[in-house]
Design a protein around this motif. Sequence first.
Motif, PDB file in Angstrom:
ATOM      1  N   UNK A 190      -5.672  -1.664   6.682  1.00  0.00           N
ATOM      2  CA  UNK A 190      -5.316  -1.202   5.344  1.00  0.00           C
ATOM      3  C   UNK A 190      -5.926   0.168   5.046  1.00  0.00           C
ATOM      4  N   UNK A 191      -7.154   0.374   5.481  1.00  0.00           N
ATOM      5  CA  UNK A 191      -7.794   1.685   5.296  1.00  0.00           C
ATOM      6  C   UNK A 191      -7.014   2.748   6.060  1.00  0.00           C
ATOM      7  N   UNK A 192      -6.660   2.433   7.288  1.00  0.00           N
ATOM      8  CA  UNK A 192      -5.904   3.363   8.126  1.00  0.00           C
ATOM      9  C   UNK A 192      -4.537   3.651   7.509  1.00  0.00           C
ATOM     10  N   UNK A 193      -3.846   2.617   7.012  1.00  0.00           N
ATOM     11  CA  UNK A 193      -2.518   2.792   6.428  1.00  0.00           C
ATOM     12  C   UNK A 193      -2.588   3.616   5.140  1.00  0.00           C
ATOM     13  N   UNK A 230      -4.706   5.945   4.565  1.00  0.00           N
ATOM     14  CA  UNK A 230      -4.929   7.337   4.994  1.00  0.00           C
ATOM     15  C   UNK A 230      -3.631   7.969   5.503  1.00  0.00           C
ATOM     16  N   UNK A 231      -2.889   7.250   6.326  1.00  0.00           N
ATOM     17  CA  UNK A 231      -1.611   7.761   6.831  1.00  0.00           C
ATOM     18  C   UNK A 231      -0.655   8.011   5.661  1.00  0.00           C
ATOM     19  N   UNK A 232      -0.588   7.064   4.731  1.00  0.00           N
ATOM     20  CA  UNK A 232       0.309   7.196   3.577  1.00  0.00           C
ATOM     21  C   UNK A 232      -0.066   8.401   2.727  1.00  0.00           C
ATOM     22  N   UNK A 233      -1.350   8.539   2.421  1.00  0.00           N
ATOM     23  CA  UNK A 233      -1.800   9.676   1.607  1.00  0.00           C
ATOM     24  C   UNK A 233      -1.537  11.003   2.305  1.00  0.00           C
ATOM     25  N   UNK A 234      -1.881  11.085   3.581  1.00  0.00           N
ATOM     26  CA  UNK A 234      -1.654  12.334   4.311  1.00  0.00           C
ATOM     27  C   UNK A 234      -0.175  12.702   4.337  1.00  0.00           C
ATOM     28  N   UNK A 235       0.687  11.713   4.503  1.00  0.00           N
ATOM     29  CA  UNK A 235       2.121  11.975   4.528  1.00  0.00           C
ATOM     30  C   UNK A 235       2.617  12.444   3.165  1.00  0.00           C
ATOM     31  N   UNK A 236       2.173  11.792   2.105  1.00  0.00           N
ATOM     32  CA  UNK A 236       2.573  12.189   0.749  1.00  0.00           C
ATOM     33  C   UNK A 236       2.056  13.590   0.430  1.00  0.00           C
ATOM     34  N   UNK A 237       0.800  13.864   0.752  1.00  0.00           N
ATOM     35  CA  UNK A 237       0.234  15.183   0.450  1.00  0.00           C
ATOM     36  C   UNK A 237       0.926  16.280   1.263  1.00  0.00           C
ATOM     37  N   UNK A 238       1.270  15.988   2.509  1.00  0.00           N
ATOM     38  CA  UNK A 238       2.006  16.957   3.323  1.00  0.00           C
ATOM     39  C   UNK A 238       3.386  17.203   2.730  1.00  0.00           C
ATOM     40  N   UNK A 239       4.046  16.147   2.309  1.00  0.00           N
ATOM     41  CA  UNK A 239       5.359  16.276   1.672  1.00  0.00           C
ATOM     42  C   UNK A 239       5.266  17.179   0.446  1.00  0.00           C
ATOM     43  N   UNK A 240       4.271  16.953  -0.362  1.00  0.00           N
ATOM     44  CA  UNK A 240       4.120  17.733  -1.591  1.00  0.00           C
ATOM     45  C   UNK A 240       3.851  19.203  -1.280  1.00  0.00           C
ATOM     46  N   UNK A 255       0.846  -1.201   0.000  1.00  0.00           N
ATOM     47  CA  UNK A 255       0.000   0.000   0.000  1.00  0.00           C
ATOM     48  C   UNK A 255       0.876   1.242   0.000  1.00  0.00           C
ATOM     49  N   UNK A 256       1.899   1.236   0.828  1.00  0.00           N
ATOM     50  CA  UNK A 256       2.792   2.393   0.928  1.00  0.00           C
ATOM     51  C   UNK A 256       3.479   2.630  -0.412  1.00  0.00           C
ATOM     52  N   UNK A 257       4.009   1.569  -1.009  1.00  0.00           N
ATOM     53  CA  UNK A 257       4.680   1.708  -2.307  1.00  0.00           C
ATOM     54  C   UNK A 257       3.715   2.209  -3.376  1.00  0.00           C
ATOM     55  N   UNK A 258       2.502   1.693  -3.362  1.00  0.00           N
ATOM     56  CA  UNK A 258       1.520   2.093  -4.369  1.00  0.00           C
ATOM     57  C   UNK A 258       1.201   3.581  -4.260  1.00  0.00           C
ATOM     58  N   UNK A 259       0.963   4.055  -3.055  1.00  0.00           N
ATOM     59  CA  UNK A 259       0.649   5.472  -2.855  1.00  0.00           C
ATOM     60  C   UNK A 259       1.826   6.341  -3.297  1.00  0.00           C
ATOM     61  N   UNK A 260       3.012   5.978  -2.890  1.00  0.00           N
ATOM     62  CA  UNK A 260       4.198   6.763  -3.255  1.00  0.00           C
ATOM     63  C   UNK A 260       4.383   6.771  -4.769  1.00  0.00           C
ATOM     64  N   UNK A 264     -16.962   2.000  -1.927  1.00  0.00           N
ATOM     65  CA  UNK A 264     -17.052   3.454  -2.001  1.00  0.00           C
ATOM     66  C   UNK A 264     -17.120   4.089  -0.618  1.00  0.00           C
ATOM     67  N   UNK A 265     -17.756   3.412   0.315  1.00  0.00           N
ATOM     68  CA  UNK A 265     -17.824   3.923   1.689  1.00  0.00           C
ATOM     69  C   UNK A 265     -16.427   3.995   2.315  1.00  0.00           C
ATOM     70  N   UNK A 266     -15.593   2.981   2.058  1.00  0.00           N
ATOM     71  CA  UNK A 266     -14.226   2.970   2.576  1.00  0.00           C
ATOM     72  C   UNK A 266     -13.388   4.074   1.927  1.00  0.00           C
ATOM     73  N   UNK A 267     -13.576   4.264   0.628  1.00  0.00           N
ATOM     74  CA  UNK A 267     -12.847   5.321  -0.075  1.00  0.00           C
ATOM     75  C   UNK A 267     -13.214   6.676   0.516  1.00  0.00           C
ATOM     76  N   UNK A 268     -14.498   6.869   0.752  1.00  0.00           N
ATOM     77  CA  UNK A 268     -14.966   8.120   1.353  1.00  0.00           C
ATOM     78  C   UNK A 268     -14.337   8.325   2.729  1.00  0.00           C
ATOM     79  N   UNK A 269     -14.235   7.258   3.495  1.00  0.00           N
ATOM     80  CA  UNK A 269     -13.639   7.341   4.829  1.00  0.00           C
ATOM     81  C   UNK A 269     -12.158   7.698   4.756  1.00  0.00           C
ATOM     82  N   UNK A 270     -11.437   7.062   3.845  1.00  0.00           N
ATOM     83  CA  UNK A 270     -10.000   7.317   3.700  1.00  0.00           C
ATOM     84  C   UNK A 270      -9.756   8.772   3.324  1.00  0.00           C
TER      85      UNK A 270
END
Length: 163
Positions: A59-62, A64-74, A19-24, A128-134
């Motif tokens: 996985x949902x939590x990870x 979210x953490x991965x996306x937030x970290x990437x978006x903050x980095x950007x 998941x982390x690699x995919x987001x990055x 879709x509910x999980x995507x919305x949550x993330x």
Amino acid sequence: MCKDLKDKYVELIQQNEGIIYKVINLHIDNTEDKKDLFQEILLQAWKSFPKFEERSSFTTWLYRVSLNTVFTFRKTTNKKVETSVESLPDIKSIELNEKPHELLYLLIKQLDKVDRTIMTLHLDSYKNKEIAEILGINVNHINVKIHRLKNQIIESYKKSTHG
């Protein structure tokens, strides 16, 4: 931090590091930035792990953490890390019969960061509910976005393969 918590964290990360690699890989092109971000995501996840209450899946939590970290980095770097259409390989150079997934990947990378994330999660079979949550977005908005993004990708595919 107790040993059991550490062991549980390490086990969950090892099972889900894809998941982390995919987001990055979907949001960052520079190899050094990818390495730094992987470490930063691990650090942020470790710091947050004691507060993980299992109201959602790991996985949902990870994600979210991965996306937030990437978006903050950007946001905090002055470098242009957004994938530009010019930096992508020529779509016409991909042999569709051999690697159709590569074309899909390139078309998704051309989307903006939120749309790219929505489609990736959708293709990973998240509901879709999980995507919305993330993403912290209304589920109805996700439903509409996915429908529109599918159409957009189909049109891009048609243009890239049929001129």
